[in-house]
Design an enzyme around this catalytic site. Structure first.
Site, mmCIF file in Angstrom:
data_model
loop_
_atom_site.group_PDB
_atom_site.id
_atom_site.type_symbol
_atom_site.label_atom_id
_atom_site.label_comp_id
_atom_site.label_asym_id
_atom_site.label_seq_id
_atom_site.Cartn_x
_atom_site.Cartn_y
_atom_site.Cartn_z
ATOM 1 N N LYS A 183 0.834 -1.207 0.000
ATOM 2 C CA LYS A 183 0.000 0.000 0.000
ATOM 3 C C LYS A 183 0.869 1.258 0.000
ATOM 4 O O LYS A 183 0.682 2.161 -0.807
ATOM 5 C CB LYS A 183 -0.915 0.040 1.243
ATOM 6 C CG LYS A 183 -1.795 -1.176 1.410
ATOM 7 C CD LYS A 183 -2.631 -1.103 2.668
ATOM 8 C CE LYS A 183 -1.860 -1.134 3.970
ATOM 9 N NZ LYS A 183 -1.178 -2.422 4.248
ATOM 10 N N ARG A 200 12.206 -5.009 5.005
ATOM 11 C CA ARG A 200 11.863 -3.602 4.762
ATOM 12 C C ARG A 200 12.747 -2.654 5.563
ATOM 13 O O ARG A 200 13.027 -2.866 6.731
ATOM 14 C CB ARG A 200 10.402 -3.355 5.153
ATOM 15 C CG ARG A 200 10.050 -1.867 5.151
ATOM 16 C CD ARG A 200 8.590 -1.623 5.141
ATOM 17 N NE ARG A 200 7.912 -2.105 6.322
ATOM 18 C CZ ARG A 200 6.594 -2.012 6.489
ATOM 19 N NH1 ARG A 200 5.854 -1.474 5.546
ATOM 20 N NH2 ARG A 200 6.031 -2.458 7.583
ATOM 21 N N ARG A 203 -9.598 1.181 8.793
ATOM 22 C CA ARG A 203 -9.130 -0.160 9.115
ATOM 23 C C ARG A 203 -10.174 -0.958 9.866
ATOM 24 O O ARG A 203 -9.929 -2.092 10.244
ATOM 25 C CB ARG A 203 -7.900 -0.046 10.008
ATOM 26 C CG ARG A 203 -6.617 -0.375 9.307
ATOM 27 C CD ARG A 203 -5.550 -0.134 10.336
ATOM 28 N NE ARG A 203 -4.371 -0.862 10.100
ATOM 29 C CZ ARG A 203 -3.299 -0.370 9.488
ATOM 30 N NH1 ARG A 203 -3.320 0.830 8.967
ATOM 31 N NH2 ARG A 203 -2.227 -1.091 9.388
ATOM 32 N N ARG A 214 11.467 -1.148 11.202
ATOM 33 C CA ARG A 214 10.385 -0.863 12.142
ATOM 34 C C ARG A 214 10.317 -1.944 13.217
ATOM 35 O O ARG A 214 10.378 -3.128 12.893
ATOM 36 C CB ARG A 214 9.048 -0.808 11.394
ATOM 37 C CG ARG A 214 8.788 0.532 10.762
ATOM 38 C CD ARG A 214 7.577 0.574 9.875
ATOM 39 N NE ARG A 214 6.381 -0.086 10.361
ATOM 40 C CZ ARG A 214 5.233 -0.130 9.676
ATOM 41 N NH1 ARG A 214 5.156 0.476 8.494
ATOM 42 N NH2 ARG A 214 4.192 -0.749 10.155
ATOM 43 N N ARG A 251 -0.198 -8.597 13.656
ATOM 44 C CA ARG A 251 -0.764 -7.620 12.708
ATOM 45 C C ARG A 251 -1.601 -8.332 11.647
ATOM 46 O O ARG A 251 -2.647 -7.834 11.244
ATOM 47 C CB ARG A 251 0.363 -6.806 12.057
ATOM 48 C CG ARG A 251 0.967 -5.789 13.023
ATOM 49 C CD ARG A 251 2.312 -5.283 12.553
ATOM 50 N NE ARG A 251 2.254 -4.590 11.284
ATOM 51 C CZ ARG A 251 3.316 -4.380 10.500
ATOM 52 N NH1 ARG A 251 4.513 -4.812 10.874
ATOM 53 N NH2 ARG A 251 3.186 -3.748 9.367
HETATM 54 P P1 AP5 Z 1 4.938 -1.516 1.940
HETATM 55 O O1 AP5 Z 1 4.507 -0.764 0.740
HETATM 56 O O2 AP5 Z 1 5.715 -0.776 2.988
HETATM 57 O O3 AP5 Z 1 3.678 -2.289 2.574
HETATM 58 P P2 AP5 Z 1 2.367 -1.727 3.263
HETATM 59 O O4 AP5 Z 1 1.211 -2.446 2.657
HETATM 60 O O5 AP5 Z 1 2.337 -0.242 3.259
HETATM 61 O O6 AP5 Z 1 2.595 -2.335 4.724
HETATM 62 P P3 AP5 Z 1 2.633 -1.675 6.170
HETATM 63 O O7 AP5 Z 1 3.351 -2.684 7.043
HETATM 64 O O8 AP5 Z 1 3.179 -0.291 6.204
HETATM 65 O O9 AP5 Z 1 1.121 -1.648 6.496
HETATM 66 P P4 AP5 Z 1 0.478 -1.718 7.825
HETATM 67 O O10 AP5 Z 1 -0.889 -1.454 7.395
HETATM 68 O O11 AP5 Z 1 0.677 -2.939 8.638
HETATM 69 O O12 AP5 Z 1 1.263 -0.629 8.718
HETATM 70 P P5 AP5 Z 1 0.918 0.889 9.082
HETATM 71 O O13 AP5 Z 1 2.200 1.625 9.099
HETATM 72 O O14 AP5 Z 1 -0.199 1.404 8.243
HETATM 73 O O15 AP5 Z 1 5.801 -2.792 1.456
HETATM 74 C C1 AP5 Z 1 6.408 -3.663 2.383
HETATM 75 C C2 AP5 Z 1 7.822 -4.048 1.885
HETATM 76 O O16 AP5 Z 1 7.694 -4.799 0.676
HETATM 77 C C3 AP5 Z 1 8.720 -2.861 1.557
HETATM 78 O O17 AP5 Z 1 10.022 -3.184 1.925
HETATM 79 C C4 AP5 Z 1 8.611 -2.706 0.025
HETATM 80 O O18 AP5 Z 1 9.807 -2.196 -0.545
HETATM 81 C C5 AP5 Z 1 8.359 -4.146 -0.414
HETATM 82 N N1 AP5 Z 1 7.441 -4.242 -1.563
HETATM 83 C C6 AP5 Z 1 6.304 -3.496 -1.769
HETATM 84 N N2 AP5 Z 1 5.688 -3.883 -2.905
HETATM 85 C C7 AP5 Z 1 6.448 -4.897 -3.415
HETATM 86 C C8 AP5 Z 1 6.332 -5.721 -4.580
HETATM 87 N N3 AP5 Z 1 5.315 -5.583 -5.457
HETATM 88 N N4 AP5 Z 1 7.278 -6.675 -4.790
HETATM 89 C C9 AP5 Z 1 8.311 -6.837 -3.913
HETATM 90 N N5 AP5 Z 1 8.492 -6.080 -2.811
HETATM 91 C C10 AP5 Z 1 7.555 -5.122 -2.552
HETATM 92 O O19 AP5 Z 1 0.343 0.730 10.570
HETATM 93 C C11 AP5 Z 1 1.187 0.421 11.666
HETATM 94 C C12 AP5 Z 1 0.362 0.378 12.950
HETATM 95 O O20 AP5 Z 1 -0.248 1.658 13.204
HETATM 96 C C13 AP5 Z 1 -0.811 -0.619 12.955
HETATM 97 O O21 AP5 Z 1 -0.395 -1.933 13.295
HETATM 98 C C14 AP5 Z 1 -1.741 0.013 14.029
HETATM 99 O O22 AP5 Z 1 -1.300 -0.274 15.320
HETATM 100 C C15 AP5 Z 1 -1.551 1.516 13.779
HETATM 101 N N6 AP5 Z 1 -2.553 2.045 12.825
HETATM 102 C C16 AP5 Z 1 -2.298 2.572 11.589
HETATM 103 N N7 AP5 Z 1 -3.445 2.970 10.991
HETATM 104 C C17 AP5 Z 1 -4.450 2.682 11.882
HETATM 105 C C18 AP5 Z 1 -5.858 2.832 11.832
HETATM 106 N N8 AP5 Z 1 -6.481 3.354 10.758
HETATM 107 N N9 AP5 Z 1 -6.581 2.412 12.902
HETATM 108 C C19 AP5 Z 1 -5.983 1.877 13.995
HETATM 109 N N10 AP5 Z 1 -4.639 1.712 14.097
HETATM 110 C C20 AP5 Z 1 -3.883 2.108 13.053
#
Ligand code: AP5
Length: 228
Positions: A22, A133, A94, A166, A177
Site C-alpha cells: 500500500k 523492509r 481499518r 520498524r 498484525r
Molecule cells: P509496503 O509498501 O511498505 O507495505 P504496506 O502495505 O504499506 O505495509 P505496512 O506494514 O506499512 O502496512 P500496515 O498497514 O501494517 O502498517 P501501518 O504503518 O499502516 O511494502 C512492504 C515491503 O515490501 C517494503 O520493503 C517494500 O519495498 C516491499 N514491496 C512493496 N511492494 C512490493 C512488490 N510488489 N514486490 C516486492 N516487494 C515489494 O500501521 C502500523 C500500525 O499503526 C498498525 O499496526 C496500528 O497499530 C496503527 N494504525 C495505523 N493505521 C491505523 C488505523 N487506521 N486504525 C488503527 N490503528 C492504526
C-alpha cells in the site's frame, strides 16, 4: 466496477494486509499525480517519536500489532482531511466503524471517494517483505533489501537520511498484525464492494507491474482516465 477516476476526484482508499505494498504504491502514485499520501501509520509513528499525547495513546497498541482506538484515529483524520486536494488514504479506514466515520467526513466535505483498491498477497510473501523492509522514519519512504534496495545500504536515495527497521516488523508482531487484519480490516473488502468502489490488485507481482495494474484500474494507463 468503478469507471475512470478524474484526477481532481483522485480520492482513494488503499486496503490490504501489512506488507501488501500500500505504502509503496501510494508513494509512487502521489508523486506522479501530485496527490497527498495520508499514511496513518507514518503519522502515528511521528507522534510516537515526538512524544505527543496522540503518540502516547498509540504506542502500546502499535508495539503489540493491534489497532489504535477508533475514536483516536477518527479525530486524527478529521484534522488531516480538511483539504480538497487529491488524496490517497494509506492505512485508513481499518475497521467498519472507521469506514462509516470516513463516509460521514467526506459527505460533510462534499468530497466523494473515487475508488478503494485492495492489494492482495500471500502470507509467506508478506512476512518476507516486512522482514526485509527499511524505512526512512522522517518521510515514511520504504525500501527492501532484495526487491527495492537503496543505492547505498541504510541510506535514503532521496534525502540521504538514515533508514531503520520498524520494531513492529519483528516476526511475532507481524503475526499479530496479520491476525488483526483478518479480524478487523478484511471486512472492508465487502464494505467497499457493496459501495461499488472496490478494485482488486494482484500485489504479488513486481512493484512496476503492480503500479501498471493500479493505473489500469484507475483508467490512468493512457486510456484517458485521469484528467486534470
Ligand atoms: P509496503 O509498501 O511498505 O507495505 P504496506 O502495505 O504499506 O505495509 P505496512 O506494514 O506499512 O502496512 P500496515 O498497514 O501494517 O502498517 P501501518 O504503518 O499502516 O511494502 C512492504 C515491503 O515490501 C517494503 O520493503 C517494500 O519495498 C516491499 N514491496 C512493496 N511492494 C512490493 C512488490 N510488489 N514486490 C516486492 N516487494 C515489494 O500501521 C502500523 C500500525 O499503526 C498498525 O499496526 C496500528 O497499530 C496503527 N494504525 C495505523 N493505521 C491505523 C488505523 N487506521 N486504525 C488503527 N490503528 C492504526
Amino acid at each position: 466496477m468503478t469507471g475512470p477516476v478524474p484526477l481532481h476526484a483522485m480520492r482513494l482508499v488503499f486496503l490490504g494486509p501489512p506488507g501488501a505494498g500500500k505504502g509503496t504504491q501510494a508513494q509512487i502514485l502521489a508523486a506522479r499525480f501530485g496527490a497527498r499520501q495520508i499514511a496513518t501509520g507514518d503519522i502515528l509513528r511521528r507522534n510516537v517519536a515526538d512524544g505527543t499525547e496522540l503518540g502516547k495513546k498509540a504506542k502500546a497498541f502499535m508495539d503489540a500489532g493491534s489497532l489504535v482506538a477508533d475514536d483516536v484515529i477518527v479525530a486524527m483524520m478529521e484534522r488531516e482531511l480538511g483539504v480538497g486536494a487529491p488524496f490517497i488514504l494509506d492505512g485508513f479506514p481499518r475497521t467498519v466503524a472507521q469506514a462509516e466515520a470516513l463516509d460521514g467526513m467526506l459527505a460533510r466535505l462534499a468530497l466523494p471517494l473515487g475508488a478503494a483498491l485492495q492489494f492482495d498477497a500471500d502470507r509467506d510473501v508478506l512476512i518476507e517483505r516486512l522482514a526485509g523492509r527499511w524505512t526512512n522514519p522522517r518521510t515514511g519512504r520504504t525500501y527492501h533489501t532484495l526487491f527495492n534496495p537503496p543505492r547505498v545500504a541504510g541510506i535514503d536515495d532521496e534525502d540521504g537520511g538514515p533508514l531503520v527497521q520498524r520494531p513492529d516488523d519483528s516476526r511475532d508482531v507481524v503475526s499479530e498484525r496479520l491476525a488483526t487484519y483478518d479480524a478487523k480490516t478484511k471486512p472492508l473488502v465487502d464494505y467497499y464492494a457493496h459501495a461499488g468502489l472496490l478494485q482488486r490488485i494482484a500485489g504479488l507481482q513486481p512493484i512496476e507491474a503492480v503500479t501498471a495494474d493500479v493505473l489500469r484500474a484507475l483508467g490512468a494507463d493512457g486510456s484517458g482516465g485521469l484528467v486534470a
